[in-house]
Scaffold this motif. Structure first.
Motif, PDB file in Angstrom:
ATOM      1  N   VAL A 297       3.753  -6.506   5.447  1.00 20.99           N
ATOM      2  CA  VAL A 297       2.316  -6.356   5.663  1.00 20.99           C
ATOM      3  C   VAL A 297       1.934  -4.899   5.787  1.00 20.99           C
ATOM      4  O   VAL A 297       0.975  -4.416   5.176  1.00 20.99           O
ATOM      5  N   THR A 298       2.691  -4.131   6.605  1.00 24.55           N
ATOM      6  CA  THR A 298       2.341  -2.731   6.829  1.00 24.55           C
ATOM      7  C   THR A 298       2.533  -1.881   5.587  1.00 24.55           C
ATOM      8  O   THR A 298       1.876  -0.865   5.411  1.00 24.55           O
ATOM      9  N   SER A 299       3.438  -2.249   4.718  1.00 25.72           N
ATOM     10  CA  SER A 299       3.658  -1.469   3.503  1.00 25.72           C
ATOM     11  C   SER A 299       2.789  -1.924   2.352  1.00 25.72           C
ATOM     12  O   SER A 299       2.797  -1.324   1.276  1.00 25.72           O
ATOM     13  N   GLY A 300       2.024  -3.000   2.564  1.00 24.94           N
ATOM     14  CA  GLY A 300       1.113  -3.456   1.529  1.00 24.94           C
ATOM     15  C   GLY A 300       1.758  -4.337   0.492  1.00 24.94           C
ATOM     16  O   GLY A 300       1.146  -4.646  -0.527  1.00 24.94           O
ATOM     17  N   CYS A 301       3.006  -4.785   0.711  1.00 29.49           N
ATOM     18  CA  CYS A 301       3.716  -5.564  -0.293  1.00 29.49           C
ATOM     19  C   CYS A 301       3.071  -6.914  -0.530  1.00 29.49           C
ATOM     20  O   CYS A 301       3.270  -7.527  -1.573  1.00 29.49           O
ATOM     21  N   LEU A 302       2.341  -7.436   0.445  1.00 32.47           N
ATOM     22  CA  LEU A 302       1.721  -8.731   0.273  1.00 32.47           C
ATOM     23  C   LEU A 302       0.354  -8.630  -0.386  1.00 32.47           C
ATOM     24  O   LEU A 302      -0.289  -9.632  -0.658  1.00 32.47           O
ATOM     25  N   GLY A 303      -0.089  -7.422  -0.613  1.00 34.55           N
ATOM     26  CA  GLY A 303      -1.367  -7.248  -1.301  1.00 34.55           C
ATOM     27  C   GLY A 303      -2.577  -7.534  -0.448  1.00 34.55           C
ATOM     28  O   GLY A 303      -3.676  -7.728  -0.972  1.00 34.55           O
ATOM     29  N   ILE A 304      -2.411  -7.636   0.877  1.00 38.43           N
ATOM     30  CA  ILE A 304      -3.535  -7.907   1.755  1.00 38.43           C
ATOM     31  C   ILE A 304      -4.503  -6.730   1.731  1.00 38.43           C
ATOM     32  O   ILE A 304      -4.115  -5.583   1.893  1.00 38.43           O
ATOM     33  N   GLY A 305      -5.798  -7.005   1.565  1.00 34.75           N
ATOM     34  CA  GLY A 305      -6.810  -5.962   1.550  1.00 34.75           C
ATOM     35  C   GLY A 305      -6.993  -5.307   0.203  1.00 34.75           C
ATOM     36  O   GLY A 305      -7.755  -4.351   0.084  1.00 34.75           O
ATOM     37  N   THR A 306      -6.301  -5.789  -0.829  1.00 38.61           N
ATOM     38  CA  THR A 306      -6.470  -5.222  -2.164  1.00 38.61           C
ATOM     39  C   THR A 306      -7.426  -6.088  -2.980  1.00 38.61           C
ATOM     40  O   THR A 306      -7.738  -7.219  -2.604  1.00 38.61           O
ATOM     41  N   GLY A 307      -7.879  -5.527  -4.108  1.00 37.20           N
ATOM     42  CA  GLY A 307      -8.792  -6.253  -4.971  1.00 37.20           C
ATOM     43  C   GLY A 307     -10.217  -5.732  -4.843  1.00 37.20           C
ATOM     44  O   GLY A 307     -10.475  -4.701  -4.202  1.00 37.20           O
TER      45      GLY A 307
ATOM     46  N   THR B  69      -6.603  -0.752  -4.123  1.00 36.26           N
ATOM     47  CA  THR B  69      -5.187  -1.046  -4.292  1.00 36.26           C
ATOM     48  C   THR B  69      -4.464  -0.645  -3.016  1.00 36.26           C
ATOM     49  O   THR B  69      -5.081  -0.235  -2.035  1.00 36.26           O
ATOM     50  N   ARG B  70      -3.144  -0.720  -3.046  1.00 38.40           N
ATOM     51  CA  ARG B  70      -2.373  -0.334  -1.867  1.00 38.40           C
ATOM     52  C   ARG B  70      -2.412   1.172  -1.636  1.00 38.40           C
ATOM     53  O   ARG B  70      -2.182   1.627  -0.523  1.00 38.40           O
ATOM     54  N   GLU B  71      -2.678   1.961  -2.694  1.00 38.85           N
ATOM     55  CA  GLU B  71      -2.624   3.414  -2.579  1.00 38.85           C
ATOM     56  C   GLU B  71      -3.989   4.100  -2.614  1.00 38.85           C
ATOM     57  O   GLU B  71      -4.121   5.229  -2.133  1.00 38.85           O
ATOM     58  N   GLU B  72      -5.013   3.449  -3.188  1.00 37.91           N
ATOM     59  CA  GLU B  72      -6.280   4.146  -3.376  1.00 37.91           C
ATOM     60  C   GLU B  72      -7.422   3.166  -3.592  1.00 37.91           C
ATOM     61  O   GLU B  72      -7.209   1.980  -3.862  1.00 37.91           O
ATOM     62  N   THR B  73      -8.630   3.698  -3.445  1.00 35.89           N
ATOM     63  CA  THR B  73      -9.835   2.963  -3.813  1.00 35.89           C
ATOM     64  C   THR B  73     -10.304   3.496  -5.166  1.00 35.89           C
ATOM     65  O   THR B  73     -10.471   4.712  -5.322  1.00 35.89           O
ATOM     66  N   ILE B  74     -10.518   2.606  -6.112  1.00 35.84           N
ATOM     67  CA  ILE B  74     -10.867   3.011  -7.476  1.00 35.84           C
ATOM     68  C   ILE B  74     -12.303   2.593  -7.779  1.00 35.84           C
ATOM     69  O   ILE B  74     -12.670   1.420  -7.612  1.00 35.84           O
ATOM     70  N   VAL B  75     -13.100   3.556  -8.203  1.00 36.67           N
ATOM     71  CA  VAL B  75     -14.465   3.292  -8.651  1.00 36.67           C
ATOM     72  C   VAL B  75     -14.487   3.487 -10.163  1.00 36.67           C
ATOM     73  O   VAL B  75     -14.350   4.609 -10.646  1.00 36.67           O
ATOM     74  N   GLU B  76     -14.645   2.378 -10.887  1.00 42.75           N
ATOM     75  CA  GLU B  76     -14.786   2.443 -12.331  1.00 42.75           C
ATOM     76  C   GLU B  76     -16.271   2.580 -12.650  1.00 42.75           C
ATOM     77  O   GLU B  76     -17.075   1.740 -12.257  1.00 42.75           O
TER      78      GLU B  76
END
Length: 268
Positions: free
Chosen positions: A17-27, A117-124
């Motif tokens: 969870v802490t490393s973002g492997c489960l993808g929680i909070g992404t999308g 994503t786990r590393e950044e917020t992307i604005v297209e």
């Protein structure tokens, strides 16, 4: 054995969870966040590449000028271990060169996206639209009395402090990079301006309230007073002990010559 297996499973789940492997909070970021109203109007008319206004609630509003060279904007914070974390954003707006402003959901309707994503917020950015001369604005979260943000765009920067905040005293205030100037607007708020393009990886400002100086001065004076009082009390106790020993005849001074019998036997 079962306890060890359960503990190992729990630790593995926590690590995932802490490393973002489960993808929680992404999308995709929810529309109620990206469409929310900012605390105040964005500074669209700025003549800086990046304009930041720090709010009293530690959030900050950012307006970033776009040059049309990239279809996406990547927003992140460095985690101190060589990686990055997504920058939390809300109240996302895109402004065309003609002044038309889109909300976050309207960006999506025109082919763009705001996702995490786990590393950044992307604005297209909206597809098929001119980008040169446009701007992106968003609100994000900071920390009390300190602002730090990577330099996402090459160019000039401006950071506006909340009311009654200062950076002048070196112990309490610090600004990086150093080639900056400070200005005050009509309301007395401090503007930190980098008129030349910033080449550093990060812009960082540590600031303080004017009342912080009075509080620090009061605490320092109290510490000094307590220290002086303790020293006087200690000396007074030593003097009392010395007087008591004198009264008991313990510390009677003697003349060394009176008991001088000369050198030891065999040395005469």
């Amino acid at each position: 054995m079962n306890r060890r297996l359960l503990l190992a499973t729990a630790c593995l789940a926590l690590l995932a969870v802490t490393s973002g492997c489960l993808g929680i909070g992404t999308g995709p970021i929810p529309e109620d966040r990206i469409d929310s109203d900012p605390a105040a109007d964005y500074a669209w008319e700025t003549d800086r590449t990046v304009h930041v206004t720090i709010q009293e609630n530690t959030q900050f509003r950012t307006v970033m000028s776009l040059n049309g060279s990239e279809p996406t904007v990547e927003l992140f914070r460095r985690d101190g271990f060589g990686g990055t974390n997504p920058l939390p954003v809300q109240s996302v707006r895109y402004r065309y060169p003609n002044g038309t402003v889109l909300t976050g959901s309207e960006i999506r309707e025109r082919g763009g996206e705001v996702r995490q994503t786990r590393e950044e917020t992307i604005v297209e950015l909206p597809s098929g639209e001119p980008q040169n001369g446009s701007a992106l604005a968003f609100t994000s979260e900071g920390t009390p009395k300190r602002f730090t943000l990577p330099t996402y765009a090459d160019g000039t920067y401006e950071v506006v402090l909340p009311p009654n905040r200062e950076v002048e005293l070196p112990v309490f205030g610090q600004v990086s990079p150093r080639n900056y100037e400070t200005e005050r607007d009509d309301a007395g708020q401090v503007h930190i301006v980098w008129a030349e393009p910033v080449t550093a990886d990060t812009v960082s400002v540590r600031f303080y309230l004017q009342r912080d100086l009075y509080i620090f001065g009061g605490v320092a004076a109290l510490v000094v007073a307590v220290g002086i009082g303790g020293l006087l009390y200690y000396r007074r106790q030593i003097q009392r002990l010395r007087q008591r020993r004198l009264e008991m005849g313990v510390d009677v001074e003697t003349d060394d010559d009176e008991f001088d019998d000369g050198p030891p036997p065999g040395m005469r």
